[in-house]
Design a protein around this motif. Structure first.
Motif, PDB file in Angstrom:
ATOM      1  N   THR A 135       1.152  -1.263  -0.080  1.00 39.72           N
ATOM      2  CA  THR A 135      -0.397   0.014   0.487  1.00 39.72           C
ATOM      3  C   THR A 135       0.709   1.327  -0.182  1.00 39.72           C
ATOM      4  N   ARG A 150      -7.949   0.340  -0.750  1.00 39.99           N
ATOM      5  CA  ARG A 150      -7.692   0.947  -2.254  1.00 39.99           C
ATOM      6  C   ARG A 150      -6.794  -0.036  -2.511  1.00 39.99           C
ATOM      7  N   GLU A 168      -8.910  -2.705  -4.614  1.00 37.02           N
ATOM      8  CA  GLU A 168      -9.531  -1.896  -5.785  1.00 37.02           C
ATOM      9  C   GLU A 168      -8.561  -1.666  -7.138  1.00 37.02           C
TER      10      GLU A 168
END
Length: 262
Positions: A33, A63, A66
């Motif tokens: 991330t 995130r 996604e």
């Protein structure tokens, strides 16, 4: 596209692009991330679409999940994967002993779980993240919401007896409300300025009731890929004692790595 990037984004891009060379079809890959890890996911997605790379990704945040799905990477959970071949993630700080501070993006708990469930962890970062001593970047500590103020006091009291230069702790905010992690927890950011003994600090923090995990990654990283704004990228394999350097030429036609030295 790459030719139009700022020097810092070029550094992140070349680190991510170089790290894709460690990924092979059939692998289960932990996807980190943060801004540098996002470049990695985009590069891997391009390889999936254009080169037929077949991997399954285990993201360390919603995130990242996604983004991975958006670029065409198959996403599974760590429970489904059980164990990973490789995790590639960024770092907020790293020192010469491969100790890291992570969690600036708020995903330190999942990042640490995924990294330790892998045969190998590779850190990708721009060269500005390398420091002599950890601590200039605030150390994130994930805590449960219940009694977080008491946990904060316990952390501050514990820091008095440890080898750190600063002892300011702050609850991370998201606007007017406390920041909430994907696991529903809060984050305390510890402004320590200098961490004299990262291993000791990590062990002590995790003994405090209410603390879920801290952002010190000790003895987890296997390789470091450092990018520079001029297109150079350095790979350090600490276990093998090897260092190599490549250069990424930002040309309009046919961007390729050029070997510099071994």
């Amino acid at each position: 596209m790459a030719a139009d990037l700022s020097p810092i984004d070029k550094a992140k891009f070349v680190a991510a692009r170089r790290a894709t060379q460690f990924v092979e079809s059939g692998m289960r890959v932990g996807l980190g991330t943060g801004s540098t890890a996002a470049w990695l996911v985009k590069c891997l997605g391009e390889m999936v679409r254009e080169e037929g790379l077949k991997i399954t990704g285990v993201p360390t945040s919603t995130r990242t999940a996604e983004l991975a799905r958006e670029v065409g990477i198959e996403v599974i959970s760590l429970d489904e994967a059980r164990w990973l071949d490789l995790t590639i993630d960024g770092a907020d700080e790293l020192d010469g002993k491969m100790n890291l501070i992570k969690g600036g993006g708020g995903a330190l708990l999942m990042e640490k779980i995924v990294a330790t469930a892998s045969d190998q962890m590779i850190v990708i970062a721009d060269s500005g993240k390398e420091v002599e001593t950890l601590g200039a970047f605030p150390l994130p500590v994930e805590v449960i919401p219940f009694g977080w103020q008491t946990t904060k006091l316990l952390v501050e009291e514990t820091l008095i007896g440890l080898d750190v230069l600063g002892r300011t702790t702050q609850l991370r905010m998201n606007g007017d409300a406390p920041y909430v992690t994907d696991e529903g927890n809060h984050i305390l950011d510890l402004h320590l300025k200098r961490i004299g003994n990262a291993r000791q600090l990590s062990l002590v923090l995790n003994q405090i009731p209410g603390v879920v995990e801290n952002g010190l990654f000790i003895d987890i990283c296997d390789k470091v890929v450092l990018g520079h704004g001029d297109g150079r990228v350095e790979v350090r394999d600490f276990a093998a004692g090897l260092v190599s350097e490549d250069r990424y030429d930002f040309l309009d036609d046919g961007n390729v790595f050029t070997d510099i030295s071994d």
